[in-house]
Write a protein that holds these residues in place. Structure first.
Motif, mmCIF file in Angstrom:
data_model
loop_
_atom_site.group_PDB
_atom_site.id
_atom_site.type_symbol
_atom_site.label_atom_id
_atom_site.label_comp_id
_atom_site.label_asym_id
_atom_site.label_seq_id
_atom_site.Cartn_x
_atom_site.Cartn_y
_atom_site.Cartn_z
ATOM 1 N N UNK A 345 0.827 -1.203 0.000
ATOM 2 C CA UNK A 345 0.000 0.000 0.000
ATOM 3 C C UNK A 345 0.861 1.253 0.000
ATOM 4 N N UNK A 346 1.951 1.241 0.796
ATOM 5 C CA UNK A 346 2.853 2.384 0.840
ATOM 6 C C UNK A 346 3.523 2.599 -0.511
ATOM 7 N N UNK A 347 3.905 1.514 -1.166
ATOM 8 C CA UNK A 347 4.536 1.644 -2.479
ATOM 9 C C UNK A 347 3.558 2.200 -3.505
ATOM 10 N N UNK A 348 2.286 1.834 -3.394
ATOM 11 C CA UNK A 348 1.286 2.386 -4.305
ATOM 12 C C UNK A 348 1.134 3.891 -4.086
ATOM 13 N N UNK A 349 1.167 4.325 -2.820
ATOM 14 C CA UNK A 349 1.141 5.762 -2.530
ATOM 15 C C UNK A 349 2.348 6.450 -3.150
ATOM 16 N N UNK A 350 3.508 5.805 -3.065
ATOM 17 C CA UNK A 350 4.720 6.365 -3.660
ATOM 18 C C UNK A 350 4.567 6.490 -5.167
ATOM 19 N N UNK A 351 4.022 5.467 -5.808
ATOM 20 C CA UNK A 351 3.855 5.501 -7.262
ATOM 21 C C UNK A 351 2.969 6.672 -7.671
ATOM 22 N N UNK A 352 1.868 6.870 -6.974
ATOM 23 C CA UNK A 352 0.982 7.984 -7.301
ATOM 24 C C UNK A 352 1.687 9.323 -7.127
ATOM 25 N N UNK A 386 5.380 3.993 -16.384
ATOM 26 C CA UNK A 386 5.264 2.600 -15.957
ATOM 27 C C UNK A 386 6.563 2.203 -15.269
ATOM 28 N N UNK A 387 6.482 1.899 -13.965
ATOM 29 C CA UNK A 387 7.673 1.543 -13.207
ATOM 30 C C UNK A 387 7.906 0.038 -13.268
ATOM 31 N N UNK A 388 9.174 -0.339 -13.413
ATOM 32 C CA UNK A 388 9.554 -1.753 -13.505
ATOM 33 C C UNK A 388 9.884 -2.262 -12.099
ATOM 34 N N UNK A 389 8.853 -2.508 -11.306
ATOM 35 C CA UNK A 389 9.032 -2.886 -9.905
ATOM 36 C C UNK A 389 8.546 -4.319 -9.716
ATOM 37 N N UNK A 390 9.366 -5.137 -9.053
ATOM 38 C CA UNK A 390 8.956 -6.505 -8.738
ATOM 39 C C UNK A 390 7.796 -6.485 -7.759
#
Length: 451
Positions: A345-352, A386-390
């Motif tokens: 969830x935190x990473x999704x916030x970072x992506x936004x 588009x981020x290339x994140x595992x």
């Protein structure tokens, strides 16, 4: 402070907290593994013994930043959507790709994203390199920039009344001298040693292609308070770093001195005690009524360390970090899965936040590009990143248990699952499952006979 005449608790004005800038600078130092401020804290807490204490610094803040901000470990892909619904031409897209590489954008944004985790606001500007036709991308932490934001449109970079960036103007082996980059609607100037120099033009004005806009962009993680440009800092991360460093150093100091023990001389005066030299190569002579002994004390540091570990566990949990990196306490399967969910969830916030920052950067970049060619060649576009994140690791046991529940409920069957996983028909899967089950029953029967 002005107060409402009807309600004394309703403030009509308030002073900004000057500690905000100090905390931002301290967080920046911790991110860079600079723990020199811990020494100052040790001096204040232990004025008599700080010189005898060994620092025990763990890069908690840096680990926190790098664990969450993983989006730029691989270069992201970017597409530019025009208002017409079409994407920009291939030549322009390739040109932008080369330009991003020349400006080192991905590396600059990697550091900016990592700092964003604790700084919460990173302000950037695109500047011309003096004497060349090239530009540079600079990103500033809150302690490096002052912003007079619009009282209502405080999040809009173009509504700002004035930016004041602290920029390095001269450097040698010993010193770095900073000047001021002042940007407002009137113009942009470098101010250094009493002199003013125009940034984009000699007279300080902006090119017409800027369209009255600033070449400024911003990354934000969260929303700032009303009338403020900056989001609140992750002060809890700073406090956790300080507590971890100070308490660990304190525990080491206590254990070290307790393990040595205290030397005691019975029936000896001060002169005799001061004259005695201890050591394996020294012979100590004492009178018949005197006694030399060493009293071993207990540091009682285990409870102290347990308290630190408990505190660290809560810090790690509420900052969406992997608890196994920091805490010795066992982690249940459920809590591990919830931890993975929280970090995702935190990473999704970072992506936004990063996608919004990338859009802000392109909006600033096109101004500079159009000024360079003196035309409106680079259009307004919506940037798709588009981020290339595992993906975060999944809980295999929990997924297997969920499949069994589905099978028992008749939602799906083991034959359908095997068919999908192996790429075979359901009938072939049925034969395979029945054969495997029969082999397993044979092995179990043989094991029972042996026992």
């Amino acid at each position: 402070m002005k107060r409402s005449p009807l309600n004394s608790h309703f403030l009509l004005s308030e002073k900004r907290d000057t500690d905000f800038w100090k905390m931002s600078k301290t967080l920046d130092e911790f991110y860079r593994r600079d723990f020199s401020s811990i020494v100052d804290s040790m001096k204040g807490l232990f004025p008599r013994s700080w010189q005898n204490r060994l620092q025990a610094d763990v890069p908690l803040v840096e680990t926190m930043c790098k664990s969450i901000a993983v989006q730029y470990r691989e270069p992201p892909s970017r597409r530019y959507l025009l208002p017409s619904g079409e994407y920009i031409s291939r030549p322009q897209s390739r040109a932008l790709s080369r330009l991003y590489k020349a400006l080192n954008v991905n590396n600059v944004f990697k550091v900016a994203a990592e700092k964003l985790v604790v700084q919460r606001t990173m302000t950037g500007v695109i500047l011309p390199q003096p004497g060349t036709n090239r530009s540079a991308v600079m990103v500033f932490s809150p302690f490096e920039v002052e912003v007079d934001a619009h009282p209502l449109l405080n999040e809009d970079p173009q509504a700002v009344e004035e930016y004041r960036f602290r920029v390095p103007m001269r450097a040698d082996y010993e010193d770095i001298e900073y000047g001021l980059l002042r940007m407002n609607k009137e113009g942009a100037f470098y101010e250094f040693r009493g002199k003013k120099t125009g940034v984009y033009r000699e007279d300080g004005s902006y090119p017409e292609e800027f369209e009255g806009r600033y070449p400024v962009f911003v990354f934000r993680l969260g929303s700032p308070p009303k009338a403020s440009w900056f989001c609140s800092l992750a002060s809890d991360a700073m406090t956790a770093q300080q507590i971890l460093s100070l308490c660990t150093a304190d525990a080491i100091h206590s254990s070290r001195y307790a393990s040595w023990g205290q030397r005691v001389m019975v029936n000896g005066d001060r002169n005799q005690v001061d004259a005695i030299t201890m050591g394996p190569e020294t012979i100590v002579g004492i009178d018949d009524d005197q006694e030399l002994k060493i009293i071993n004390g207990k540091a009682n540091s285990q409870d102290y360390l347990n308290t630190i570990d408990h505190y660290l566990k809560y810090v790690v949990h509420h900052n969406n970090l992997n608890p196994s990196f920091f805490s010795k306490f066992p982690i249940t399967g459920l809590s591990k899965q919830m931890d993975l969910f929280d970090r995702q969830s935190m990473r999704m916030d970072m992506v936004q936040s990063l996608q919004a920052g990338e859009q802000s950067f392109y909006d600033a970049l096109r101004l500079v590009l159009n000024a360079g060619v003196r035309s409106n060649s680079w259009p307004v576009a919506t940037l798709e990143v588009q981020y290339q994140v595992d993906e975060m690791p999944q809980n295999v046991l929990q997924e297997a248990q969920a499949r069994v529940i589905d099978w028992k409920a008749g939602i799906s069957s083991p034959f359908e699952y095997v068919a999908r996983e192996r790429g075979i028909s359901v009938e072939e899967a049925r034969e395979l499952v029945e054969r495997n089950a029969e082999e397993y029953r044979t092995l179990e029967a043989a094991r029972m006979v042996q026992e």
